[in-house]
Write an enzyme that holds these catalytic residues in place. Sequence first.
Site: not given
Ligand code: LLP
Length: 436
Positions: A254, A295, A297-298, A335, A339, A366, A395
């Site tokens: 996150g 963990e 992602g972004r 996005r 959001y 559209c 994402y």
């Molecule tokens: N761990 C768990 C259990 C998660 O649910 C998530 C993201 C992550 C790690 C990774 O989070 P990050 O480091 O990417 O922030 N679609 C949305 C984001 C949804 C995130 C869902 N879970 C967006 O486009 O902002």
Amino acid sequence: MDSIVASQLPITANVNDLGHLEVGGRDLVDLQREYGSPLYVFDEATLRENCRIWKRAFEDHVPRVQMFYAAKALAYSGILDVIRQEGWGVDVVSEGEIRAARHVGFSSKDVVFHGNNKTPDELRLALEFGTKVVVVDNEYELSVLSDLATQAGKTVPVMIRVNPDVDPHTHEHISTGQLDSKFGLPISTGLAEKVCRQASEAPGIKPVGIHFHLGSQIETVEPYLAAIDLAMKFGAEMTQKYDFRLDFFSPGGGFGVRQNGTEVPTPEYFASRISERFQESARQLGVALPTLLLELGRSVVAQAAVAVYMVGSLKHIDGVRSFAAVDGGMSDNIRPALYGAEYPIAVANRMDEPATQSYRIVGKYCESGDVLVNEAKLPTLEHGDLLVMPMVGAYAPAMASNYNMAYKPAVIMVSEGEVRMIRRRESFEDLIRLES
Ligand code: LLP
């Protein structure tokens, strides 16, 4: 070049003599000519650098740590493979992601399985693959997993996902740490403890740790610190009361990235404060220090990609505003609509020209809500100009849709002047193939 744009581009970005933006040693104008648009261009150097920076940041502070990439941010094989090469594991949330991890050769010991409603088939697959842990989110999942493991004659290591009821102060759609959430087991109501006890007694289940995830695009470290205190204390209690081990502890992911001018803490800052608090808390509670699992992602993939769009129609409504429409939009990047995400934007073929005009950058789909940038200051646009949008690696392609029968865009990876196709642009045949 605008400084906000510059600070969010991939690390190899530069402007060449023609005033065009280059990424990974390739001119975006040439790439668009060759691969069409919308085009997602990943910079391999940025992707690898982000993996290294975050990994080092945590490894510098905690003795045992394992980094996982949250595949949901983008699970194309070409991306997963680079991350695997960097020594990361992967966090998966579906059958498709388990298979994608396996497809690119992740060892089962480098895969953790998440989700708030894992199906029996998915749990069976995870068991078969032998993921490092299953992160249990609820009672039902635990009982299904226990039955499946017993039938298979296996013992599954699980972490319990707790809900610490800490507000991460992010967009409500991507906030998961508050009590009223579909994710995790609340500590405060006693549900988390109930499931920990069940896990300690269930045949085929071996509870080995505690997990929480507060949300995404979190821009301060304080929510993590508060949640670590609560979750570590809870974990220590579980080890005293039940046959429950605290071998692993995870504060999820996150970590926020810069978004159109906002500042966020550095990886080093996030990592040092979180590691400090984690170790301090273990000391105070008198428990052996668990392995820390992260963990991300972004924060790994966002900055690694830019999107390239071509300007088509330009419309000026007197006394209202100017609209510039591009050949993509909410189908490749939902996005902003979903959001209110803000991205900077620039003209890739005229990077040196001063921004003199205000535009709303809209897509071609559209819906009135198909807006990519609400208000952008740009040089006067012409049909055929190329717009470049940084920070789209996370994402955006992952959530792309076929709305309006749009073809999902081509995604390429550039590195030192070489181009690799990650996923070719879809065609009509791709879309119609599954229909009968
Ligand atoms: N761990 C768990 C259990 C998660 O649910 C998530 C993201 C992550 C790690 C990774 O989070 P990050 O480091 O990417 O922030 N679609 C949305 C984001 C949804 C995130 C869902 N879970 C967006 O486009 O902002």
